[in-house]
Design a protein around this motif. Structure first.
Motif, PDB file in Angstrom:
ATOM      1  N   ALA A  16      -1.923  -0.769  -3.895  1.00  0.00           N
ATOM      2  CA  ALA A  16      -3.023   0.113  -3.496  1.00  0.00           C
ATOM      3  C   ALA A  16      -2.488   1.493  -3.167  1.00  0.00           C
ATOM      4  O   ALA A  16      -1.351   1.643  -2.721  1.00  0.00           O
ATOM      5  CB  ALA A  16      -3.758  -0.468  -2.296  1.00  0.00           C
TER       6      ALA A  16
ATOM      7  N   ARG B  81      -9.225   6.093  -2.871  1.00  0.00           N
ATOM      8  CA  ARG B  81      -8.750   4.720  -2.831  1.00  0.00           C
ATOM      9  C   ARG B  81      -8.556   4.213  -4.255  1.00  0.00           C
ATOM     10  O   ARG B  81      -9.459   4.337  -5.095  1.00  0.00           O
ATOM     11  CB  ARG B  81      -9.741   3.804  -2.088  1.00  0.00           C
ATOM     12  CG  ARG B  81      -9.955   4.160  -0.617  1.00  0.00           C
ATOM     13  CD  ARG B  81      -8.688   3.969   0.195  1.00  0.00           C
ATOM     14  NE  ARG B  81      -8.885   4.289   1.601  1.00  0.00           N
ATOM     15  CZ  ARG B  81      -8.722   5.487   2.150  1.00  0.00           C
ATOM     16  NH1 ARG B  81      -8.380   6.507   1.376  1.00  0.00           N
ATOM     17  NH2 ARG B  81      -8.912   5.688   3.430  1.00  0.00           N
ATOM     18  N   TYR B  82      -7.395   3.619  -4.501  1.00  0.00           N
ATOM     19  CA  TYR B  82      -7.059   3.099  -5.827  1.00  0.00           C
ATOM     20  C   TYR B  82      -6.325   1.771  -5.649  1.00  0.00           C
ATOM     21  O   TYR B  82      -5.564   1.599  -4.706  1.00  0.00           O
ATOM     22  CB  TYR B  82      -6.118   4.043  -6.583  1.00  0.00           C
ATOM     23  CG  TYR B  82      -6.549   5.491  -6.634  1.00  0.00           C
ATOM     24  CD1 TYR B  82      -7.172   6.007  -7.768  1.00  0.00           C
ATOM     25  CD2 TYR B  82      -6.303   6.352  -5.563  1.00  0.00           C
ATOM     26  CE1 TYR B  82      -7.546   7.348  -7.830  1.00  0.00           C
ATOM     27  CE2 TYR B  82      -6.681   7.689  -5.616  1.00  0.00           C
ATOM     28  CZ  TYR B  82      -7.299   8.177  -6.743  1.00  0.00           C
ATOM     29  OH  TYR B  82      -7.668   9.503  -6.798  1.00  0.00           O
ATOM     30  N   VAL B  83      -6.537   0.862  -6.587  1.00  0.00           N
ATOM     31  CA  VAL B  83      -5.689  -0.327  -6.717  1.00  0.00           C
ATOM     32  C   VAL B  83      -5.189  -0.296  -8.154  1.00  0.00           C
ATOM     33  O   VAL B  83      -5.980  -0.365  -9.098  1.00  0.00           O
ATOM     34  CB  VAL B  83      -6.452  -1.628  -6.414  1.00  0.00           C
ATOM     35  CG1 VAL B  83      -5.516  -2.824  -6.579  1.00  0.00           C
ATOM     36  CG2 VAL B  83      -7.022  -1.606  -4.994  1.00  0.00           C
TER      37      VAL B  83
ATOM     38  N   ALA C 163     -12.107   3.819  -6.540  1.00  0.00           N
ATOM     39  CA  ALA C 163     -13.291   3.916  -5.692  1.00  0.00           C
ATOM     40  C   ALA C 163     -14.136   5.091  -6.163  1.00  0.00           C
ATOM     41  O   ALA C 163     -13.625   6.192  -6.377  1.00  0.00           O
ATOM     42  CB  ALA C 163     -12.891   4.095  -4.238  1.00  0.00           C
TER      43      ALA C 163
ATOM     44  N   GLU D  63      -6.656   0.577   7.891  1.00  0.00           N
ATOM     45  CA  GLU D  63      -7.492   0.119   6.781  1.00  0.00           C
ATOM     46  C   GLU D  63      -6.691  -0.740   5.810  1.00  0.00           C
ATOM     47  O   GLU D  63      -7.162  -1.787   5.342  1.00  0.00           O
ATOM     48  CB  GLU D  63      -8.090   1.318   6.050  1.00  0.00           C
ATOM     49  CG  GLU D  63      -8.988   0.927   4.889  1.00  0.00           C
ATOM     50  CD  GLU D  63      -9.457   2.112   4.079  1.00  0.00           C
ATOM     51  OE1 GLU D  63     -10.054   1.882   3.004  1.00  0.00           O
ATOM     52  OE2 GLU D  63      -9.221   3.253   4.496  1.00  0.00           O
ATOM     53  N   ALA D  64      -5.471  -0.289   5.485  1.00  0.00           N
ATOM     54  CA  ALA D  64      -4.626  -1.069   4.587  1.00  0.00           C
ATOM     55  C   ALA D  64      -4.345  -2.448   5.173  1.00  0.00           C
ATOM     56  O   ALA D  64      -4.453  -3.468   4.485  1.00  0.00           O
ATOM     57  CB  ALA D  64      -3.319  -0.326   4.324  1.00  0.00           C
TER      58      ALA D  64
ATOM     59  N   ALA E  68      -7.152  -4.881   5.013  1.00  0.00           N
ATOM     60  CA  ALA E  68      -7.367  -5.465   3.683  1.00  0.00           C
ATOM     61  C   ALA E  68      -6.260  -6.436   3.291  1.00  0.00           C
ATOM     62  O   ALA E  68      -6.219  -6.908   2.153  1.00  0.00           O
ATOM     63  CB  ALA E  68      -7.476  -4.350   2.638  1.00  0.00           C
TER      64      ALA E  68
ATOM     65  N   LEU F  47      -3.812   4.852  -0.926  1.00  0.00           N
ATOM     66  CA  LEU F  47      -4.818   5.349   0.009  1.00  0.00           C
ATOM     67  C   LEU F  47      -4.501   6.805   0.345  1.00  0.00           C
ATOM     68  O   LEU F  47      -3.396   7.110   0.803  1.00  0.00           O
ATOM     69  CB  LEU F  47      -4.838   4.535   1.307  1.00  0.00           C
ATOM     70  CG  LEU F  47      -5.188   3.049   1.221  1.00  0.00           C
ATOM     71  CD1 LEU F  47      -3.956   2.201   0.915  1.00  0.00           C
ATOM     72  CD2 LEU F  47      -5.810   2.582   2.530  1.00  0.00           C
TER      73      LEU F  47
ATOM     74  N   ALA G  36       0.848  -1.186   0.000  1.00  0.00           N
ATOM     75  CA  ALA G  36       0.000   0.000   0.000  1.00  0.00           C
ATOM     76  C   ALA G  36       0.884   1.237   0.000  1.00  0.00           C
ATOM     77  O   ALA G  36       1.921   1.269   0.661  1.00  0.00           O
ATOM     78  CB  ALA G  36      -0.914   0.011   1.221  1.00  0.00           C
TER      79      ALA G  36
ATOM     80  N   LEU H  34     -11.684  -1.214   0.564  1.00  0.00           N
ATOM     81  CA  LEU H  34     -10.407  -1.589  -0.042  1.00  0.00           C
ATOM     82  C   LEU H  34     -10.331  -3.091  -0.299  1.00  0.00           C
ATOM     83  O   LEU H  34      -9.815  -3.527  -1.339  1.00  0.00           O
ATOM     84  CB  LEU H  34      -9.253  -1.138   0.854  1.00  0.00           C
ATOM     85  CG  LEU H  34      -7.852  -1.326   0.277  1.00  0.00           C
ATOM     86  CD1 LEU H  34      -7.683  -0.559  -1.031  1.00  0.00           C
ATOM     87  CD2 LEU H  34      -6.788  -0.883   1.283  1.00  0.00           C
TER      88      LEU H  34
END
Length: 322
Positions: free
Chosen positions: A153, A233-235, A184, A70-71, A74, A155, A33, A168
């Motif tokens: 990811a 939020r991105y992956v 997101a 949060e990371a 996930a 964040l 992340a 996430l």
């Protein structure tokens, strides 16, 4: 760049760093992340003159700790923070504080000792400085040597997502199934879309998942393709690094991540498709002073240890004011 253990397809593309090995059967598990945290926090001056905005408390934890939690929740235990000048407190917060721990141990204060140690035990933390603040796209590009050729990811610290709504984890699931990148999205009032990146989309068979066909940064409401705003939020497929290296400064004179994602959405051959997860859960925006205060009130009201007394006081206060 992906390497499929079963069937390797070599794809050359001008935006790829050198080459892209497209997987056709299995995909690597996402474990890293990236948290951009180099911003100056000018909207919170003078509080952020000497204190990073990410360290401002949300009840009794700094905002940045919620993001790291949060990371980790996930399954992303390798966290790279993109920092800048005057951001040393971020590193200190996730490091051990032996003097404080020793003092709490001597006092027999196990509860506070546990809280102090929690942040240093959360994840494997790494740091790199963004020497020149040239936008979110540039900050993400600073992560390239650490991330390598694996999906990862991103964040943003201004968006806190309630752990009861695992956004996430859902995005990671979609990326590992579909490949490419995942953003997101959240429905906003059309009059507010000029404050966000905005996505043009197509429906899929998954109710909360859409195919992203285009992205525009902070459009005029009359030109916005939808009311679906990109939230923090991105992956991302690692092919994004090759695009960012060639991306010219855009809106605000900064290298925009949205511009790179637009190219990915236009051409699947670069780094796979771009999907969006439409989030309808609880999000706390701490990037604005008013929303920051509302986030604190909401989270405090929902705490078992603080909520009952705080809600009683809040009702009384609001009644008195009316």
């Amino acid at each position: 760049m992906y390497e499929d253990e079963v069937n390797r397809t070599l794809i050359f593309h001008p935006y790829a760093p050198v080459k892209v090995l497209r997987m056709t059967q299995s995909r690597p598990r996402i474990s890293k992340a990236v948290i951009p945290a180099a911003g100056l926090g000018t909207r919170f001056l003078p509080a952020t003159k000497a204190t990073p905005k990410e360290m401002l408390p949300v009840v009794d934890k700094p905002a940045i700790q919620y993001v790291v939690e949060e990371a980790v929740g996930a399954g992303l235990s390798d966290v790279l923070m993109i920092t800048g000048r005057n951001k040393r407190p971020l590193e200190d917060h996730f490091d051990r504080n032996y003097e404080l721990e020793s003092a709490l141990t001597r006092k027999g204060d196990a509860e506070r000792l546990s809280k102090v140690q929690e942040s240093s035990d959360l994840a494997t933390m790494h740091y790199v400085r963004q020497g020149d603040p040239r936008g979110l796209g540039h900050a993400v590009l600073c992560a390239a040597p650490h991330v390598g050729d694996q999906p990862f990811a991103v964040l943003l610290g201004d968006d806190l997502i309630d752990p009861r709504d695992p956004l996430l984890a859902r995005m990671v699931e979609i990326q590992e199934r579909e490949g490419g990148s995942v953003v997101a999205l959240m429905e906003v009032d059309p009059a507010q879309i000029h404050m966000y990146g905005c996505a043009a989309t197509e429906a899929t068979t998954d109710g909360d998942v859409v195919r992203v066909t285009g992205l525009v940064e902070k459009p005029d409401p009359s030109d916005a393709p939808s009311n679906l705003a990109v939230i923090g939020r991105y992956v991302l497929d690692p092919a994004v690094f090759g695009i960012l290296r060639r991306t010219e400064p855009g809106r605000g004179g900064e290298i925009q991540l949205t511009d790179a994602l637009q190219l990915l959405a236009e051409d699947e051959k670069i780094g796979g498709p771009v999907h969006g997860v439409v989030f309808k859960g609880r999000r706390y925006d701490t990037g604005d002073r008013g929303d920051y205060l509302r986030a604190i009130v909401r989270l405090a009201c929902e705490r078992e240890d603080l909520g009952p007394d705080f809600r009683t006081w809040l009702r009384s206060y609001v009644t008195e004011e009316l």
